[in-house]
Design a protein around this motif. Sequence first.
Motif, PDB file in Angstrom:
ATOM      1  N   SER A 291      -5.148   3.108   4.957  1.00 43.97           N
ATOM      2  CA  SER A 291      -3.903   3.689   4.423  1.00 43.97           C
ATOM      3  C   SER A 291      -2.922   2.582   4.070  1.00 43.97           C
ATOM      4  CB  SER A 291      -3.243   4.604   5.438  1.00 43.97           C
ATOM      5  OG  SER A 291      -4.166   5.516   5.932  1.00 43.97           O
TER       6      SER A 291
ATOM      7  N   GLU B 268      -3.781   1.270   0.733  1.00 43.33           N
ATOM      8  CA  GLU B 268      -3.416   2.215  -0.334  1.00 43.33           C
ATOM      9  C   GLU B 268      -1.912   2.188  -0.589  1.00 43.33           C
ATOM     10  OE1 GLU B 268      -5.397   6.191  -0.689  1.00 43.33           O
ATOM     11  OE2 GLU B 268      -6.225   5.574   1.242  1.00 43.33           O
ATOM     12  N   LEU B 269      -1.138   2.126   0.503  1.00 45.23           N
ATOM     13  CA  LEU B 269       0.319   2.093   0.360  1.00 45.23           C
ATOM     14  C   LEU B 269       0.760   0.790  -0.316  1.00 45.23           C
ATOM     15  CD1 LEU B 269       1.244   3.627   3.838  1.00 45.23           C
ATOM     16  CD2 LEU B 269       1.756   4.665   1.618  1.00 45.23           C
TER      17      LEU B 269
ATOM     18  N   GLU C 246      -0.889  -0.887  -2.443  1.00 45.05           N
ATOM     19  CA  GLU C 246      -1.221  -0.741  -3.862  1.00 45.05           C
ATOM     20  C   GLU C 246      -0.109  -0.022  -4.630  1.00 45.05           C
ATOM     21  OE1 GLU C 246      -4.720   1.535  -5.176  1.00 45.05           O
ATOM     22  OE2 GLU C 246      -5.799   0.043  -3.954  1.00 45.05           O
ATOM     23  N   MET C 247       0.558   0.904  -3.927  1.00 44.69           N
ATOM     24  CA  MET C 247       1.644   1.663  -4.561  1.00 44.69           C
ATOM     25  C   MET C 247       2.972   0.911  -4.457  1.00 44.69           C
ATOM     26  SD  MET C 247       0.589   5.293  -2.833  1.00 44.69           S
ATOM     27  CE  MET C 247       1.547   6.445  -3.809  1.00 44.69           C
TER      28      MET C 247
ATOM     29  N   VAL D 140       4.807  11.853  -5.717  1.00 38.85           N
ATOM     30  CA  VAL D 140       3.743  10.860  -5.930  1.00 38.85           C
ATOM     31  C   VAL D 140       2.947  10.658  -4.638  1.00 38.85           C
ATOM     32  CG1 VAL D 140       3.247   8.476  -6.643  1.00 38.85           C
ATOM     33  CG2 VAL D 140       5.158   9.714  -7.697  1.00 38.85           C
ATOM     34  N   LEU D 141       3.669  10.639  -3.526  1.00 38.97           N
ATOM     35  CA  LEU D 141       2.984  10.475  -2.227  1.00 38.97           C
ATOM     36  C   LEU D 141       2.066  11.668  -1.949  1.00 38.97           C
ATOM     37  CD1 LEU D 141       5.738   9.106   0.208  1.00 38.97           C
ATOM     38  CD2 LEU D 141       3.672   7.917  -0.524  1.00 38.97           C
TER      39      LEU D 141
ATOM     40  N   ALA E 123       0.677  13.622  -4.144  1.00 37.97           N
ATOM     41  CA  ALA E 123      -0.467  13.570  -5.055  1.00 37.97           C
ATOM     42  C   ALA E 123      -1.542  12.632  -4.507  1.00 37.97           C
ATOM     43  CB  ALA E 123      -0.011  13.094  -6.437  1.00 37.97           C
ATOM     44  N   ARG E 124      -1.118  11.605  -3.801  1.00 42.26           N
ATOM     45  CA  ARG E 124      -2.069  10.615  -3.287  1.00 42.26           C
ATOM     46  C   ARG E 124      -2.630  10.995  -1.913  1.00 42.26           C
ATOM     47  NH1 ARG E 124      -2.806   5.102  -5.069  1.00 42.26           N
ATOM     48  NH2 ARG E 124      -4.481   4.309  -3.779  1.00 42.26           N
ATOM     49  N   PHE E 125      -1.764  11.491  -1.020  1.00 35.43           N
ATOM     50  CA  PHE E 125      -2.184  11.692   0.382  1.00 35.43           C
ATOM     51  C   PHE E 125      -2.208  13.156   0.808  1.00 35.43           C
ATOM     52  CE2 PHE E 125      -0.308   7.436   0.228  1.00 35.43           C
ATOM     53  CZ  PHE E 125      -1.340   6.674   0.775  1.00 35.43           C
TER      54      PHE E 125
ATOM     55  N   ALA F 286       1.658  13.763   3.561  1.00 31.06           N
ATOM     56  CA  ALA F 286       2.657  12.780   3.112  1.00 31.06           C
ATOM     57  C   ALA F 286       4.070  13.188   3.523  1.00 31.06           C
ATOM     58  CB  ALA F 286       2.585  12.631   1.592  1.00 31.06           C
TER      59      ALA F 286
END
Length: 363
Positions: free
Chosen positions: A200, A203-204, A206-207, A222-223, A225-227, A231
């Motif tokens: 995680s 991934e974070l 990367e954002m 956005v969070l 949509a990803r997690f 989130a």
Amino acid sequence: MEPDIVQGTSPRIILHLDMDSFYASVEMQGRPELRGKAVVIGADPNHGKGRGVVATCSYEARAFGIRSAMPISQAFVLCPHAVFLPPDFPRYVKSSADVMAILKAHGFPLQQVSIDEAFLDVSQLGTFPAATDLAVRIKDTILTHLGLTCSIGLAPTKVVAKIASDVHKPGGLTIVEPENLVSFLAPMPVRKIPGIGKKSEAELFEMGIRTIRDLAAFDIQVLIARFGRSAIALQDIAAGIDKSEVKEQDGVKSVSRETTFSNDTDDEQLIAATMDALAEEVCRNLSDVSLHCRTVTVKVRYQGFVTRTKARTLPHYTGDPATVCTCAHTLLRDIFDGRKIRLLGIRLSSFDTCDARQMTLEV
Ligand code: DCP
Ligand code: MG
């Protein structure tokens, strides 16, 4: 977002305690010759050829870069003159029970979450200075009666108390009063949030999210949509919002034992004999703490680290090694596909008493 620190009229006060280098400290207690030394608890290093892992090590050993879960062979390379000791599991269980008894004696709701850590909800004390006095007394009692040191965090939420207890280890006492909650969290790396692991975190990153401040300010859509929906809770935690309560008797409840073969093997006789030995050992651990279990889980790690586990819940509670062995062999047959095995493990859980802790031992 405003931190939700007020429940009713006054802020909650949560205490989180975590013992310092627990297994190593228990071993060093009463053995002054080990004081100040690099002490490593875990598998036999076998002159650098050992194949298990480090359970924990003293802070002196950490100065050499040794850490929990590191291959013991690597620990040996980092510090060959360290004192390497095999784990003495029943002793750690006894010490853990002694620590928890000291905590329980104060009469506040207690939630043990692992062999060496627990939360206390001390909100009834009313103020942080009063809670700080209690924390100092607890540290003193544990040191005087058990010869062990611990670290304590005091905060308005469980998550922040847990993060705080880790800040000034070993021997730390870290107090985060409500007005400092957000500024305490903001500069910390996201990895400090319990549950955010390497994956995680990457991934974070990367954002573009590195600190808890970044996470709190990030676009929630956005969070999500990803997690996914988790989130929302994650961003709440980043903003200091955490309503989770100290739940009494909600500790993790399992006893396990695992071993790494000195050479990866597909020898069925060796695998079966090892399973027998592990099952017997883990049943002995169970009887040491006067428990019976219902669920048996077998773990197989193949060459290449692919890991399979399978569990079965028995119709009755048992502490009988033969029953556990039979069940373990059935499960092993189901998951063994003939490939070479690196590691074999067994875990017993679903106990008939709540007086249990999570305990894993790799030999
Ligand atoms: N443990 C283990 N394997 C791990 C992590 C921990 O066997 N990968 C065991 C040994 C530890 C105990 O659990 O002594 C408690 O774990 P902690 O993470 O609290 O580590 P320590 O108490 O050893 O050190 P710290 O001072 O960092 O809390
Ligand atoms: Mg600890």
